[in-house]
Design an enzyme around this catalytic site. Structure first.
Site, PDB file in Angstrom:
ATOM      1  CB  THR A  77      -0.899  -0.012   1.263  1.00  0.00           C
ATOM      2  OG1 THR A  77      -1.475   1.269   1.436  1.00  0.00           O
ATOM      3  CG2 THR A  77      -0.106  -0.346   2.521  1.00  0.00           C
ATOM      4  CG  ASP A  78      -1.172   4.990  -0.847  1.00  0.00           C
ATOM      5  OD1 ASP A  78      -1.676   4.322   0.070  1.00  0.00           O
ATOM      6  OD2 ASP A  78      -1.794   5.889  -1.452  1.00  0.00           O
ATOM      7  CD  GLU A  79      -3.349   3.346   4.278  1.00  0.00           C
ATOM      8  OE1 GLU A  79      -3.263   3.344   5.512  1.00  0.00           O
ATOM      9  OE2 GLU A  79      -4.409   3.118   3.665  1.00  0.00           O
TER      10      GLU A  79
ATOM     11  CE1 TYR B 124      -3.141  -2.659   5.782  1.00  0.00           C
ATOM     12  CE2 TYR B 124      -3.156  -0.312   5.273  1.00  0.00           C
ATOM     13  CZ  TYR B 124      -3.194  -1.630   4.849  1.00  0.00           C
ATOM     14  OH  TYR B 124      -3.270  -1.923   3.508  1.00  0.00           O
TER      15      TYR B 124
ATOM     16  CE  LYS C 177       0.141  -4.594   2.906  1.00  0.00           C
ATOM     17  NZ  LYS C 177      -0.274  -5.929   2.356  1.00  0.00           N
TER      18      LYS C 177
HETATM   19  P1  NAD Z   1      -9.598  -7.275   2.461  1.00  0.00           P
HETATM   20  O1  NAD Z   1      -9.529  -6.994   3.923  1.00  0.00           O
HETATM   21  O2  NAD Z   1     -10.829  -6.979   1.716  1.00  0.00           O
HETATM   22  O3  NAD Z   1      -9.245  -8.809   2.189  1.00  0.00           O
HETATM   23  C1  NAD Z   1      -8.212  -9.476   2.849  1.00  0.00           C
HETATM   24  C2  NAD Z   1      -8.374 -10.973   2.611  1.00  0.00           C
HETATM   25  O4  NAD Z   1      -7.284 -11.638   3.265  1.00  0.00           O
HETATM   26  C3  NAD Z   1      -9.667 -11.547   3.176  1.00  0.00           C
HETATM   27  O5  NAD Z   1     -10.272 -12.415   2.242  1.00  0.00           O
HETATM   28  C4  NAD Z   1      -9.220 -12.323   4.412  1.00  0.00           C
HETATM   29  O6  NAD Z   1     -10.039 -13.438   4.704  1.00  0.00           O
HETATM   30  C5  NAD Z   1      -7.817 -12.741   3.992  1.00  0.00           C
HETATM   31  N1  NAD Z   1      -6.944 -12.983   5.155  1.00  0.00           N
HETATM   32  C6  NAD Z   1      -6.774 -12.191   6.236  1.00  0.00           C
HETATM   33  N2  NAD Z   1      -5.932 -12.771   7.095  1.00  0.00           N
HETATM   34  C7  NAD Z   1      -5.533 -13.947   6.538  1.00  0.00           C
HETATM   35  C8  NAD Z   1      -4.650 -14.988   6.946  1.00  0.00           C
HETATM   36  N3  NAD Z   1      -4.007 -14.931   8.118  1.00  0.00           N
HETATM   37  N4  NAD Z   1      -4.480 -16.034   6.109  1.00  0.00           N
HETATM   38  C9  NAD Z   1      -5.138 -16.111   4.928  1.00  0.00           C
HETATM   39  N5  NAD Z   1      -5.995 -15.171   4.511  1.00  0.00           N
HETATM   40  C10 NAD Z   1      -6.192 -14.097   5.305  1.00  0.00           C
HETATM   41  O7  NAD Z   1      -8.343  -6.495   1.847  1.00  0.00           O
HETATM   42  P2  NAD Z   1      -8.194  -5.738   0.442  1.00  0.00           P
HETATM   43  O8  NAD Z   1      -8.698  -4.357   0.597  1.00  0.00           O
HETATM   44  O9  NAD Z   1      -8.708  -6.597  -0.638  1.00  0.00           O
HETATM   45  O10 NAD Z   1      -6.607  -5.652   0.352  1.00  0.00           O
HETATM   46  C11 NAD Z   1      -5.861  -6.721  -0.238  1.00  0.00           C
HETATM   47  C12 NAD Z   1      -4.387  -6.369  -0.193  1.00  0.00           C
HETATM   48  O11 NAD Z   1      -4.153  -5.149  -0.900  1.00  0.00           O
HETATM   49  C13 NAD Z   1      -3.859  -6.144   1.220  1.00  0.00           C
HETATM   50  O12 NAD Z   1      -2.569  -6.692   1.293  1.00  0.00           O
HETATM   51  C14 NAD Z   1      -3.811  -4.629   1.365  1.00  0.00           C
HETATM   52  O13 NAD Z   1      -2.810  -4.237   2.259  1.00  0.00           O
HETATM   53  C15 NAD Z   1      -3.490  -4.218  -0.069  1.00  0.00           C
HETATM   54  N6  NAD Z   1      -3.982  -2.879  -0.467  1.00  0.00           N
HETATM   55  C16 NAD Z   1      -5.301  -2.539  -0.274  1.00  0.00           C
HETATM   56  C17 NAD Z   1      -5.743  -1.296  -0.708  1.00  0.00           C
HETATM   57  C18 NAD Z   1      -7.190  -0.890  -0.550  1.00  0.00           C
HETATM   58  O14 NAD Z   1      -7.538   0.267  -0.830  1.00  0.00           O
HETATM   59  N7  NAD Z   1      -8.090  -1.763  -0.145  1.00  0.00           N
HETATM   60  C19 NAD Z   1      -4.862  -0.396  -1.328  1.00  0.00           C
HETATM   61  C20 NAD Z   1      -3.526  -0.794  -1.507  1.00  0.00           C
HETATM   62  C21 NAD Z   1      -3.103  -2.048  -1.079  1.00  0.00           C
HETATM   63  P1  TYD Z   2     -10.635   4.112   4.654  1.00  0.00           P
HETATM   64  O1  TYD Z   2     -11.627   3.715   3.620  1.00  0.00           O
HETATM   65  O2  TYD Z   2     -10.683   3.475   6.001  1.00  0.00           O
HETATM   66  O3  TYD Z   2      -9.189   3.936   3.991  1.00  0.00           O
HETATM   67  P2  TYD Z   2      -7.718   4.400   4.531  1.00  0.00           P
HETATM   68  O4  TYD Z   2      -7.808   4.732   5.962  1.00  0.00           O
HETATM   69  O5  TYD Z   2      -6.909   3.194   4.289  1.00  0.00           O
HETATM   70  O6  TYD Z   2      -7.326   5.567   3.674  1.00  0.00           O
HETATM   71  O7  TYD Z   2     -10.753   5.682   4.875  1.00  0.00           O
HETATM   72  C1  TYD Z   2     -10.627   6.601   3.801  1.00  0.00           C
HETATM   73  C2  TYD Z   2     -10.652   7.994   4.388  1.00  0.00           C
HETATM   74  O8  TYD Z   2     -11.960   8.242   4.931  1.00  0.00           O
HETATM   75  C3  TYD Z   2      -9.690   8.190   5.537  1.00  0.00           C
HETATM   76  O9  TYD Z   2      -9.152   9.522   5.480  1.00  0.00           O
HETATM   77  C4  TYD Z   2     -10.535   8.031   6.777  1.00  0.00           C
HETATM   78  C5  TYD Z   2     -11.890   8.549   6.324  1.00  0.00           C
HETATM   79  N1  TYD Z   2     -13.072   7.907   6.965  1.00  0.00           N
HETATM   80  C6  TYD Z   2     -14.073   8.696   7.543  1.00  0.00           C
HETATM   81  O10 TYD Z   2     -13.998   9.934   7.551  1.00  0.00           O
HETATM   82  N2  TYD Z   2     -15.133   8.056   8.107  1.00  0.00           N
HETATM   83  C7  TYD Z   2     -15.260   6.700   8.124  1.00  0.00           C
HETATM   84  O11 TYD Z   2     -16.260   6.171   8.682  1.00  0.00           O
HETATM   85  C8  TYD Z   2     -14.232   5.913   7.503  1.00  0.00           C
HETATM   86  C9  TYD Z   2     -14.312   4.413   7.488  1.00  0.00           C
HETATM   87  C10 TYD Z   2     -13.157   6.559   6.935  1.00  0.00           C
END
Ligand code: NAD
Ligand code: TYD
Length: 371
Positions: free
Chosen positions: A134-136, A177, A181
């Site tokens: 992630t970019d975070e 988080y 990562k």
């Molecule tokens: P999500 O939370 O929707 O899904 C995570 C999945 O991992 C779930 O299906 C869960 O059951 C599985 N999981 C969790 N713990 C596990 C374990 N111990 N063993 C096996 N499976 C397990 O997450 P997402 O939003 O789809 O993100 C997927 C990946 O992309 C993550 O690595 C996250 O850090 C990265 N990412 C997400 C975003 C975003 O905006 N959602 C952006 C950049 C990177």
């Molecule tokens: P989120 O979807 O949790 O993603 P991330 O924290 O990984 O960026 O949140 C996106 C943005 O929205 C973040 O600045 C936090 C804000 N946010 C709210 O203001 N209210 C909410 O209920 C949630 C879940 C997020």
């Protein structure tokens, strides 16, 4: 012929990646390994679950013995690792689970891949371990143009500031988080540098689209508007996030898995920064319009609440390298993406209701056991 292990394939981004690979590469065998935590939902993959090149395995990435046995049994050539705990707010309440899954789980997967691949005559030849990050991990950028300048991107800077996260930006994570990562990213790179494992890491901005668990901003707010519930805006709603449609991310993953340079890093993002409160107003406008509500109907649901602890101010990804080297660009414009996303959640209320009631987990308990 390739056999690819995709971890976290029952989650939001993972399900889009699994679907893309299963459909696009019928000659590959796709193994989806997922623990099915609260975020894992096999209903996300209903449309491909019976495809002959697909197999689901319920397992924990921390379970080294099971992972190694599966890698040997299936003769895994490539790993695309998405499994993670992914929600910042949960990490603030329960950092241990994040360290366990994101750090130890990634290490266990790396070690299993190492043991499996090093036992083969060809060793690492033709193998790839692709870690999704992630970019975070880069920390937070400043808001040097707090009001936003719509011409920002055209003049070379962002609408909210000139600085971007580049592949060379030093890591500076702030939340449990992002710290977990960042740590997992370091382990992946260490496995390349120490053992010669062909690894690759990508860091992507915030994703949105269908099948996202409704604890994240966009699906949570769509669902709350539909149900007339308050929309909890953290702080003043001034934080900025850079949003990318999930299928554009999945396409980037496909491209990088096949064409990316070993040991390299690519940032993925669509130069699409939004201040939270402006994005929330777009969501409200779209949901109200699609539900046939009068303009401004749901604006009163906006409720300013206590800010998230350590809330990163601004994320903005520079994905120039990915565009220049591999020709990737997002296909979907943001307005189009939001329209498509809101429509999907409104048309799939059963999915949303199952997820919010917890029924999705009961449904699969019979098949894969209790969690
Ligand atoms: P999500 O939370 O929707 O899904 C995570 C999945 O991992 C779930 O299906 C869960 O059951 C599985 N999981 C969790 N713990 C596990 C374990 N111990 N063993 C096996 N499976 C397990 O997450 P997402 O939003 O789809 O993100 C997927 C990946 O992309 C993550 O690595 C996250 O850090 C990265 N990412 C997400 C975003 C975003 O905006 N959602 C952006 C950049 C990177
Ligand atoms: P989120 O979807 O949790 O993603 P991330 O924290 O990984 O960026 O949140 C996106 C943005 O929205 C973040 O600045 C936090 C804000 N946010 C709210 O203001 N209210 C909410 O209920 C949630 C879940 C997020």
């Amino acid at each position: 012929m390739k056999t690819i292990l995709i971890t976290g394939g029952a989650g939001f981004i993972g399900s889009h990646v699994v679907r893309l690979f299963v459909r696009k590469y019928p000659e590959y065998r796709i193994i989806n390994l997922d623990k099915l935590t609260y975020a894992g939902n096999l209903a996300n993959l209903k449309d491909i679950e019976n495809e002959p090149n697909y197999r689901f395995v319920k397992a924990d990435i921390c379970d080294f013995d099971t992972i190694l046995a599966l890698m040997k049994e299936e003769k895994i050539d490539g790993v695309i690792h998405l499994a993670a705990e992914s929600h910042v707010d949960r990490s603030i309440k329960d950092p241990f689970t994040f360290a366990m899954t994101n750090v130890i789980g990634t290490l266990s997967l790396l070690q299993a891949a190492k043991c499996h691949w090093e036992s083969l005559p060809e060793k690492y030849e033709g193998k790839r371990f692709y870690h999704i990050s992630t970019d975070e991990v880069y920390g937070a950028l400043q808001l040097t143009r707090p009001e936003g300048d719509p011409a920002g991107n055209e003049c070379g800077g962002g609408p909210f500031g000139d600085e971007f996260f580049k592949e060379s930006t030093p890591y500076n994570p702030h939340s449990p988080y992002s710290a977990s990562k960042a740590s997992s990213d370091h382990f992946v790179r260490a496995f390349h540098d120490t053992y010669g494992m062909p690894t690759i890491v990508t860091n992507c901005s915030n994703n949105y689209g269908p099948y996202q668990f409704p604890e994240k901003l966009i699906p949570l707010f769509i669902n709350n508007i539909r149900r007339g519930k308050p929309l909890p805006v953290y702080g003043k709603g001034e934080n900025v996030r850079d949003w990318l449609y999930v299928e554009d991310h999945a396409r980037a993953i496909d491209l990088i898995f096949h064409k990316g340079k070993t040991a390299d890093t690519y940032n993925i993002g669509g130069f699409n920064e939004w201040k939270n409160i402006d994005l929330i107003k777009v969501i409200i406008e779209t949901v109200d319009r699609l539900l046939g509500n009068p303009k401004g109907h749901s604006l009163g649901l906006i409720t300013y609440v206590t800010d998230r602890a350590g809330h990163d101010l601004r994320y903005a990804i520079d994905s120039t390298k990915l565009k220049k080297e591999l020709g990737w660009e997002p296909q979907l414009q943001f307005r189009e993406g939001i329209e498509k996303t809101v429509k999907w959640y409104l048309e799939n209320q059963e999915w949303m209701d199952n997820v919010t009631s917890g029924d999705y987990q009961k449904y699969y308990e019979n098949m894969y056991g209790n969690r």
